[in-house]
Design a protein around this motif. Structure first.
Motif, PDB file in Angstrom:
ATOM      1  N   HIS A  27       0.852  -1.204   0.000  1.00 43.16           N
ATOM      2  CA  HIS A  27       0.000   0.000   0.000  1.00 43.16           C
ATOM      3  C   HIS A  27       0.878   1.242   0.000  1.00 43.16           C
ATOM      4  CE1 HIS A  27      -3.838   2.197   0.718  1.00 43.16           C
ATOM      5  NE2 HIS A  27      -3.015   3.099   1.221  1.00 43.16           N
ATOM      6  N   HIS A  29       1.553   5.106  -2.614  1.00 43.94           N
ATOM      7  CA  HIS A  29       0.974   5.956  -3.655  1.00 43.94           C
ATOM      8  C   HIS A  29       2.065   6.670  -4.435  1.00 43.94           C
ATOM      9  CE1 HIS A  29      -2.762   5.608  -1.310  1.00 43.94           C
ATOM     10  NE2 HIS A  29      -2.105   6.039  -0.253  1.00 43.94           N
ATOM     11  N   TYR A  45      -7.680  17.527  -1.057  1.00 43.64           N
ATOM     12  CA  TYR A  45      -6.409  18.026  -0.528  1.00 43.64           C
ATOM     13  C   TYR A  45      -5.401  18.115  -1.675  1.00 43.64           C
ATOM     14  CZ  TYR A  45      -4.871  13.135  -0.762  1.00 43.64           C
ATOM     15  OH  TYR A  45      -4.548  11.865  -1.199  1.00 43.64           O
ATOM     16  N   GLN A  71      -4.123   4.022  -6.309  1.00 44.39           N
ATOM     17  CA  GLN A  71      -4.557   5.337  -6.782  1.00 44.39           C
ATOM     18  C   GLN A  71      -5.104   6.138  -5.601  1.00 44.39           C
ATOM     19  OE1 GLN A  71      -4.364   6.866  -9.554  1.00 44.39           O
ATOM     20  NE2 GLN A  71      -6.127   8.207  -9.840  1.00 44.39           N
ATOM     21  N   ALA A  72      -4.613   7.367  -5.453  1.00 48.86           N
ATOM     22  CA  ALA A  72      -5.072   8.207  -4.339  1.00 48.86           C
ATOM     23  C   ALA A  72      -6.138   9.182  -4.828  1.00 48.86           C
ATOM     24  CB  ALA A  72      -3.899   8.972  -3.748  1.00 48.86           C
ATOM     25  N   THR A  73      -6.967   9.630  -3.903  1.00 43.78           N
ATOM     26  CA  THR A  73      -8.116  10.472  -4.267  1.00 43.78           C
ATOM     27  C   THR A  73      -7.693  11.803  -4.879  1.00 43.78           C
ATOM     28  OG1 THR A  73      -8.178  11.355  -2.019  1.00 43.78           O
ATOM     29  CG2 THR A  73      -9.596   9.462  -2.504  1.00 43.78           C
ATOM     30  N   ARG A 120     -10.336   0.678  -6.294  1.00 47.19           N
ATOM     31  CA  ARG A 120     -10.589   1.113  -4.921  1.00 47.19           C
ATOM     32  C   ARG A 120     -11.926   1.846  -4.830  1.00 47.19           C
ATOM     33  NH1 ARG A 120      -6.920   5.365  -1.447  1.00 47.19           N
ATOM     34  NH2 ARG A 120      -6.980   4.289   0.556  1.00 47.19           N
ATOM     35  N   ARG A 126     -14.148  12.633   4.320  1.00 45.73           N
ATOM     36  CA  ARG A 126     -13.277  13.800   4.155  1.00 45.73           C
ATOM     37  C   ARG A 126     -12.452  13.711   2.871  1.00 45.73           C
ATOM     38  NH1 ARG A 126      -8.178  11.961   5.468  1.00 45.73           N
ATOM     39  NH2 ARG A 126      -8.395  10.034   6.658  1.00 45.73           N
ATOM     40  N   LEU A 127     -12.451  12.530   2.210  1.00 48.91           N
ATOM     41  CA  LEU A 127     -11.617  12.345   1.021  1.00 48.91           C
ATOM     42  C   LEU A 127     -12.380  12.414  -0.299  1.00 48.91           C
ATOM     43  CD1 LEU A 127      -9.334   9.408   2.221  1.00 48.91           C
ATOM     44  CD2 LEU A 127      -8.658  11.791   1.897  1.00 48.91           C
ATOM     45  N   TYR A 153     -12.128   1.415   1.438  1.00 55.95           N
ATOM     46  CA  TYR A 153     -11.582   2.263   2.501  1.00 55.95           C
ATOM     47  C   TYR A 153     -12.753   2.940   3.209  1.00 55.95           C
ATOM     48  CZ  TYR A 153      -8.282   5.553   4.763  1.00 55.95           C
ATOM     49  OH  TYR A 153      -7.532   6.250   5.684  1.00 55.95           O
ATOM     50  N   HIS A 177      -6.315  -0.542   5.992  1.00 62.69           N
ATOM     51  CA  HIS A 177      -5.964  -0.070   7.332  1.00 62.69           C
ATOM     52  C   HIS A 177      -6.875  -0.634   8.444  1.00 62.69           C
ATOM     53  CE1 HIS A 177      -3.808   2.261   4.519  1.00 62.69           C
ATOM     54  NE2 HIS A 177      -4.541   3.344   4.514  1.00 62.69           N
ATOM     55  N   ARG A 180      -9.936   0.934   9.849  1.00 59.32           N
ATOM     56  CA  ARG A 180      -9.721   2.160  10.635  1.00 59.32           C
ATOM     57  C   ARG A 180     -10.393   2.146  12.007  1.00 59.32           C
ATOM     58  NH1 ARG A 180      -7.527   7.307   8.302  1.00 59.32           N
ATOM     59  NH2 ARG A 180      -7.825   7.717  10.489  1.00 59.32           N
ATOM     60  N   ARG A 214      -1.191   6.393  11.563  1.00 60.91           N
ATOM     61  CA  ARG A 214      -2.449   7.094  11.322  1.00 60.91           C
ATOM     62  C   ARG A 214      -3.474   6.757  12.398  1.00 60.91           C
ATOM     63  NH1 ARG A 214      -3.772   9.527   6.723  1.00 60.91           N
ATOM     64  NH2 ARG A 214      -2.228   8.622   5.352  1.00 60.91           N
ATOM     65  N   ASP A 245       2.154   2.931   3.250  1.00 59.63           N
ATOM     66  CA  ASP A 245       1.282   4.089   3.010  1.00 59.63           C
ATOM     67  C   ASP A 245       2.076   5.334   2.614  1.00 59.63           C
ATOM     68  OD1 ASP A 245      -1.184   5.313   2.623  1.00 59.63           O
ATOM     69  OD2 ASP A 245      -1.259   6.103   4.660  1.00 59.63           O
ATOM     70  N   PRO A 249      -0.399  10.510   3.031  1.00 63.77           N
ATOM     71  CA  PRO A 249      -1.230  11.705   2.833  1.00 63.77           C
ATOM     72  C   PRO A 249      -2.001  12.102   4.091  1.00 63.77           C
ATOM     73  CG  PRO A 249      -2.182   9.787   1.722  1.00 63.77           C
ATOM     74  CD  PRO A 249      -0.804   9.395   2.137  1.00 63.77           C
ATOM     75  N   ASN A 250      -2.120  13.401   4.262  1.00 59.98           N
ATOM     76  CA  ASN A 250      -3.007  13.969   5.293  1.00 59.98           C
ATOM     77  C   ASN A 250      -2.637  13.628   6.721  1.00 59.98           C
ATOM     78  OD1 ASN A 250      -4.741  15.030   3.212  1.00 59.98           O
ATOM     79  ND2 ASN A 250      -5.471  12.944   2.927  1.00 59.98           N
TER      80      ASN A 250
END
Ligand code: 0GY
Length: 289
Positions: A27, A29, A45, A71-73, A120, A126-127, A153, A177, A180, A214, A245, A249-250
């Motif tokens: 995992h 990015h 973001y 792939q990230a948001t 994904r 928030r994303l 996620y 994760h 979470r 995180r 990770d 991010p963030n």
């Protein structure tokens, strides 16, 4: 880059823990660079650029052989930066994309050729703006024909409501994760117990025992995350994956040293058989078979 955005660690340490031969960082990015691969208008973001060269240098420094690039948001459903990184890495990387529900099978097959093995579905509010479940299901039905899996996620408090959707997906499922958990609640809290039951009842569901940095509330050496990850590794040794990770991010509290993250692994996978499964055999079965 957002004014409060924390860039990745500039000089991560060399881990003390020696990764097994062929270990996979399952995992991570790539972000941009924006001049070549602009971020999506829909992003929530704007990160620090973190391109493929940096990722592959980190892979080598930490002692990994392969990456699974997710792939990230911030890149939305434009997978160009991901595909570019996969083209450079060849057999040393696989990808997880984000796609729109009307994507054609031709484009999906081209991504398969390029090394993509999953899509994904992000439920973290928030994303991303919310996507209808029917759209995700449509995607899942298409990718099932290619033998891909779905990565989901979400945050622990949303699992009860999401479980019927997750269990009906017609593909293997990987939960990011550990779902979470809120680790301040304790691993016997009903939210984490619900997650364990989900995995107990559905042997096509896997999880990444990632992101102690995180999830931690106590900070320090992330001791409060150990019971969650170790329980999952012990109960589901052949359905767990691990990733750095990077580039994280963030993160708001601190930026982890990736070498120390690798040194966290033997605290959650405590013997060589568990480490071999977590870091080599499981990701190889899911991404390289
Ligand atoms: C992660 C975590 C996060 C971000 C994303 O795609 C993303 O933007 O996944 C997060 O902010 O929790 O897995 O990288």
């Amino acid at each position: 880059m957002d004014p409060d955005y924390l860039p990745f660690h500039s000089s991560p340490s060399k881990p003390v823990f020696k990764l097994p031969v062929g270990a996979v960082d399952a995992h991570c990015h790539v972000f941009g660079p924006a001049a070549l691969f602009p971020y999506a208008h829909s992003r929530k973001y704007t990160p620090c650029d973190a391109g493929k060269e940096k990722l592959f240098a980190l892979r080598d420094q930490l002692g990994f052989t392969r990456n699974v690039i997710v792939q990230a948001t911030c890149h939305g459903s434009d997978n160009t930066a991901l595909l570019d990184a996969l083209a450079t890495a060849g057999e040393q990387a696989r990808g997880v994309a984000s796609v729109h529900h009307d994507i054609g099978m031709g484009e999906l097959r081209a991504m398969d050729q390029a090394g993509v093995r999953g899509v994904r579905f992000n439920f973290v509010k928030r994303l991303v703006d919310s996507t209808p479940r029917a759209s995700f299901l449509k995607i899942a039905q298409k990718i099932a024909t290619l033998g891909w899996h779905s990565v989901v996620y979400f945050e622990a408090q949303d699992l009860e409501e999401l479980a019927p959707f997750i269990t009906q997906l017609p593909t293997p499922v990987v939960v990011d994760h550990m779902g979470r958990p809120d680790v301040s609640k304790g691993s016997d809290h009903r939210d984490f117990q619900r997650f364990l039951t989900l995995l107990d009842d559905n042997d096509h569901i896997w999880t990444k025992v990632s992101c102690p940095e995180r999830l931690t509330v106590s900070g320090g050496d992330y001791a409060d995350v150990v019971p969650y990850a170790r329980t999952l590794v012990e109960h589901f040794p052949d359905r767990v994956l691990w990733g750095t990770d990077w580039p994280h991010p963030n993160m708001k509290s601190h930026m982890p040293d990736d070498g120390l993250l690798v040194d966290f692994i033997p605290r959650i996978a405590t013997d060589t058989a568990a480490q071999q499964a977590l870091l080599v055999d499981n990701p190889m079965a899911l991404y390289w078979a």
